[in-house]
Structure formats: structure tokens, C-alpha cells
Motif scaffolding. Sequence first.
Motif, PDB file in Angstrom:
ATOM      1  N   GLN A  97       0.890  -1.188  -0.073  1.00  0.00           N
ATOM      2  CA  GLN A  97      -0.058  -0.081   0.130  1.00  0.00           C
ATOM      3  C   GLN A  97       0.889   1.209   0.079  1.00  0.00           C
ATOM      4  N   ILE A  98       1.858   1.200   0.829  1.00  0.00           N
ATOM      5  CA  ILE A  98       2.879   2.409   0.950  1.00  0.00           C
ATOM      6  C   ILE A  98       3.400   2.468  -0.579  1.00  0.00           C
ATOM      7  N   LEU A  99       4.170   1.514  -1.047  1.00  0.00           N
ATOM      8  CA  LEU A  99       5.060   1.506  -2.212  1.00  0.00           C
ATOM      9  C   LEU A  99       4.131   2.049  -3.512  1.00  0.00           C
ATOM     10  N   SER A 100       2.785   1.580  -3.388  1.00  0.00           N
ATOM     11  CA  SER A 100       1.882   1.747  -4.724  1.00  0.00           C
ATOM     12  C   SER A 100       0.915   2.955  -4.504  1.00  0.00           C
ATOM     13  N   GLY A 101       0.778   3.323  -3.054  1.00  0.00           N
ATOM     14  CA  GLY A 101      -0.040   4.604  -2.801  1.00  0.00           C
ATOM     15  C   GLY A 101      -1.839   4.116  -3.126  1.00  0.00           C
ATOM     16  N   LEU A 102      -1.829   2.763  -3.102  1.00  0.00           N
ATOM     17  CA  LEU A 102      -3.131   2.190  -3.264  1.00  0.00           C
ATOM     18  C   LEU A 102      -3.570   1.542  -1.899  1.00  0.00           C
ATOM     19  N   ALA A 103      -5.024   1.679  -1.642  1.00  0.00           N
ATOM     20  CA  ALA A 103      -5.609   0.782  -0.560  1.00  0.00           C
ATOM     21  C   ALA A 103      -5.636  -0.761  -1.294  1.00  0.00           C
ATOM     22  N   ILE A 104      -5.336  -1.514  -0.209  1.00  0.00           N
ATOM     23  CA  ILE A 104      -5.702  -2.963  -0.868  1.00  0.00           C
ATOM     24  C   ILE A 104      -6.564  -3.657   0.045  1.00  0.00           C
ATOM     25  N   HIS A 105      -7.677  -4.116  -0.722  1.00  0.00           N
ATOM     26  CA  HIS A 105      -8.683  -4.972   0.014  1.00  0.00           C
ATOM     27  C   HIS A 105      -9.164  -6.127  -0.720  1.00  0.00           C
ATOM     28  N   THR A 106      -8.796  -6.166  -2.021  1.00  0.00           N
ATOM     29  CA  THR A 106      -9.318  -7.085  -2.960  1.00  0.00           C
ATOM     30  C   THR A 106      -8.137  -7.816  -3.860  1.00  0.00           C
ATOM     31  N   LEU A 107      -8.242  -8.796  -4.559  1.00  0.00           N
ATOM     32  CA  LEU A 107      -7.333  -9.425  -5.224  1.00  0.00           C
ATOM     33  C   LEU A 107      -7.160  -8.310  -6.498  1.00  0.00           C
ATOM     34  N   GLU A 108      -8.047  -7.633  -6.841  1.00  0.00           N
ATOM     35  CA  GLU A 108      -7.787  -6.672  -7.850  1.00  0.00           C
ATOM     36  C   GLU A 108      -6.941  -5.704  -7.527  1.00  0.00           C
TER      37      GLU A 108
ATOM     38  N   ILE B  36       4.125  -0.890  -8.392  1.00  0.00           N
ATOM     39  CA  ILE B  36       5.248  -1.229  -7.624  1.00  0.00           C
ATOM     40  C   ILE B  36       6.356  -1.543  -8.806  1.00  0.00           C
ATOM     41  N   HIS B  37       5.972  -2.500  -9.826  1.00  0.00           N
ATOM     42  CA  HIS B  37       6.729  -2.951 -10.961  1.00  0.00           C
ATOM     43  C   HIS B  37       7.605  -1.468 -11.671  1.00  0.00           C
ATOM     44  N   GLN B  38       6.568  -0.500 -11.704  1.00  0.00           N
ATOM     45  CA  GLN B  38       6.991   0.795 -12.589  1.00  0.00           C
ATOM     46  C   GLN B  38       8.088   1.504 -11.920  1.00  0.00           C
ATOM     47  N   LEU B  39       8.538   1.141 -10.425  1.00  0.00           N
ATOM     48  CA  LEU B  39       9.485   1.615  -9.666  1.00  0.00           C
ATOM     49  C   LEU B  39      10.966   1.223 -10.256  1.00  0.00           C
ATOM     50  N   GLY B  40      10.912   0.279 -11.002  1.00  0.00           N
ATOM     51  CA  GLY B  40      11.960  -0.084 -11.874  1.00  0.00           C
ATOM     52  C   GLY B  40      12.490  -1.542 -11.077  1.00  0.00           C
ATOM     53  N   VAL B  41      11.838  -2.209 -10.514  1.00  0.00           N
ATOM     54  CA  VAL B  41      12.205  -3.744  -9.982  1.00  0.00           C
ATOM     55  C   VAL B  41      11.993  -4.805 -11.182  1.00  0.00           C
ATOM     56  N   THR B  42      12.627  -5.761 -11.134  1.00  0.00           N
ATOM     57  CA  THR B  42      12.299  -6.866 -12.278  1.00  0.00           C
ATOM     58  C   THR B  42      11.175  -7.665 -11.845  1.00  0.00           C
ATOM     59  N   ALA B  43      10.922  -7.941 -10.607  1.00  0.00           N
ATOM     60  CA  ALA B  43       9.685  -8.560 -10.517  1.00  0.00           C
ATOM     61  C   ALA B  43       9.177  -8.015  -9.153  1.00  0.00           C
ATOM     62  N   VAL B  44       7.922  -8.484  -8.929  1.00  0.00           N
ATOM     63  CA  VAL B  44       6.882  -8.286  -7.549  1.00  0.00           C
ATOM     64  C   VAL B  44       6.341  -9.122  -7.098  1.00  0.00           C
TER      65      VAL B  44
END
Length: 272
Positions: free
Chosen positions: A150-161, A170-178
Amino acid sequence: MTCQTQLNVPVALTIAGSDSGGGAGIQADLKTFAFHCVHGTSALTCVTAQNTQGVSRVDALPPEAVVAQIEAVVSDIGVQATKTGMLLNQEIIQAVATQVKILGLDNLVVDPVMVSRTGAQLIDDSAVQCLRDVLMPLAAIVTPNRYEAQILSGLAIHTLEDMQAAAQCIHQLGVTAVLVKGGGMTGSLRGVDVWFDGQELSTLKTEQVETHHTHGTGCTLSSAITANLAQGKDLGSAVRCAKDYVTTALNYALDMGQGTGPVGHFFPLLRS
């Protein structure tokens, strides 16, 4: 007569904090490495006084001491895979990231320890930003729990979606995989993880294990991924094997202390 057995075993390095209760941190990492027949090395970032009921004290090591440990291991022994856990502050995070680049540490698994599974933030905002901007882009894989995602993406997480959207952000921050971990989710999503590598968006499920004793699951998962990478497995296989290991270890969780006990890292010895 002197008997010498020479074994060529892979080496993994954990850069993390110490858990005096033995369930998480460096202690969990080294147990996990040993289970996978990988030689475990370590660089300690902080010392905690903790048990199954919680943490009562944390003392950080100087960044120079962390760097010296990493250099000592890599210059002499060498490592095939590295993981980071609790790095505690911005200075240590920056020092570790610099060493990763200077020493060319491949197969870096970043467990972005910043929020507990109950949602309590463990490091300050400047450390979070340094972790996100400086260390994570060097990682082969990042393994945030629900609250860290939630902190890294800025999104609230409640569902699979929500988990899927967070993994893509989070992948857009430059990591290879999340790998967004679902251990902090509720209901049917508990223990369901979401994988995203820029192309494949997958939901990874294993059996739900009904146990209160789950201390160290995040550290154990990331160190199991690291051990599998050190053995030469590809990233996807390393993650799947690591999830299977943690699930079995949860089935043999240890009922000890007055709080949340650790998973059974050495479960083959516990089987009757």
C-alpha cells in the motif's frame, strides 16, 4: 588420518536484523539457507530484543559496520544470491545499495521491511523513500506484504484486483519482479500472493494453514527465494518452491512462548 570432505555448495548472504527470539530476521534466514543446503553468510544491520510477544528494544549498527561485514564476505567467500530484510534507517539503506552496485551483487531479493503484518510502520518516511528510490531498482524481486505494498503503490488494498494493481504500480519503480504477499489479507485471500514481472500477472495459491504461530513467515519466504536463486533456479521457480517451503513450515509451526511462535524451519526433524 585426516578426513576432508570438499563440497562445492552455493552461498547466500542475508543483510538484516537479529531476532533474539530466533523466529525471524537473520536467525530465520540462516535456518532457511541451511534447509536448502546453501551456505549462509550474514551482515547484521541491527540488534533487537524480542520474543514471541513483541520487540522491546532495537539498536542499529553503524553503516560502516554493515559495509565491513558485506565486504568481508564477498571479498573472500563470494555469494550467488543476496537478500535484504530490516535495514532500519536511511543511512544503512544507502550504504547497502552502494555496496550492491560496487560489488555487483546479483540475484538481489529485497524484502522491504517497513510495516508489520498488523500495519505498524517500522521505519521513518525518509527511510521508506530511500528504500523505494535507491535500493529497490537494484532488486531481482521485491516481496512486500499488504501494508508495504500500500505504501509503495499508494493504493488501498482490500481485494485481489487491488493486489494486482499494486504489483503493477510497484513494478514501475524499476524492479524486475514483484511478489505482493497476501499473508495480511483476510478470508479466501489470506496467503494468496500476486506475481508481476512486467509481462506475466499471476495469482499464486497454496493451502491455507490454520495456525496462530506465523512469526517469521515473511523473512522465511524471502530467504527461501534467495536460497533457490543461489542454487541456480530461475526466478519463477524460486518463488514457487519458496512458497511450498513456507507452507510446509507453517504446518509444523512451533507452539512456544506466550505469543506468536515461529514456523518450523527444520520441519523434517519434527516429523514423526
